[in-house]
Design an enzyme around this catalytic site. Structure first.
Site, PDB file in Angstrom:
ATOM      1  CE  LYS A 117      -1.011   2.560   3.135  1.00 16.47           C
ATOM      2  NZ  LYS A 117      -1.299   3.270   4.389  1.00 16.47           N
ATOM      3  CG  ASP A 135      -6.718   3.947   2.680  1.00 22.68           C
ATOM      4  OD1 ASP A 135      -7.730   3.569   2.055  1.00 22.68           O
ATOM      5  OD2 ASP A 135      -6.563   5.117   3.074  1.00 22.68           O
TER       6      ASP A 135
END
Length: 209
Positions: A117, A135
């Site tokens: 991420k 996220d």
């Protein structure tokens, strides 16, 4: 309603959606992203001005102790481990990457504290490389709007979003979904009454959280 239509509507709601982590360089961005894990951007932005002022170069981080770095980020969750990550990753940048933040997923994820991420955020925000960071906000919104299944992993959500969203929209779509999740479709008390996606919402149908 297709994915393009969903993004168009969110863009009308949040025309200024963009990265909210304050930074002036790739090094500042990657440090801010590491600090943002399980923490709010607001809390990170409160800490980073003093941190970046105290350690303006990789040499400064290299000379610093973990405890010195910790003293600037104590208000952020998990600051002990994050300070260690910052100490290690800045050392890696200085000695393994000639002082530059790398621009590939493989190299970025070799850095301490940088997962997929975080790497996607750096690729997208700093380098402008098509990437889609997932996220907690992106994951929640994707599942509530039926773009992913409730049991999908973060990696599966990313995979599905990349299939459903045009490549040229990946970078901005990430920010749109974050803003929608952060300021409207929140984890607790989402603004369902005013939501334009009530007809497709899996949350209202009780199929996801």
């Amino acid at each position: 309603m297709n994915t393009d239509e969903i993004l168009d509507i969110i863009e009308e709601m949040f025309p200024d959606a963009q990265c909210e982590l304050n930074h002036k360089s790739a090094i500042e961005l990657i440090i801010a992203v590491v600090l943002s894990a399980q923490a709010t951007d607001v809390s990170v932005n409160k800490a980073t001005p003093a941190l970046f002022a105290a350690f303006p170069t990789l040499d400064d981080y290299d000379k610093a102790t973990v405890e010195e770095i910790e003293s600037y980020i104590k208000q952020i969750g998990l600051y002990h481990s994050k300070a260690r990550h910052i100490k290690t990753l800045t050392h890696q940048l200085k000695y393994e990457f000639k002082g530059e933040v790398p621009s590939t997923m493989k190299e970025l994820t070799s850095l301490a504290g940088v997962g997929r991420k975080s790497a996607n955020v750096v690729l997208s925000v700093w380098f402008g490389i098509p990437a889609l960071a997932v996220d907690t906000h992106v994951q929640r919104v994707s599942k509530r709007l039926g773009l992913a299944k409730p049991a999908d992993t973060v990696e599966k959500v990313e995979e599905k979003l990349k299939r459903k969203i045009k490549r040229e929209r990946w970078n901005h779509a990430h920010h749109l979904l974050i803003f929608f999740g952060r300021y409207f479709c929140t984890a607790r008390n989402p603004k369902c009454e005013a939501c334009p996606f009530r007809d497709i919402c899996q949350y209202l149908k009780g199929r996801t959280k």
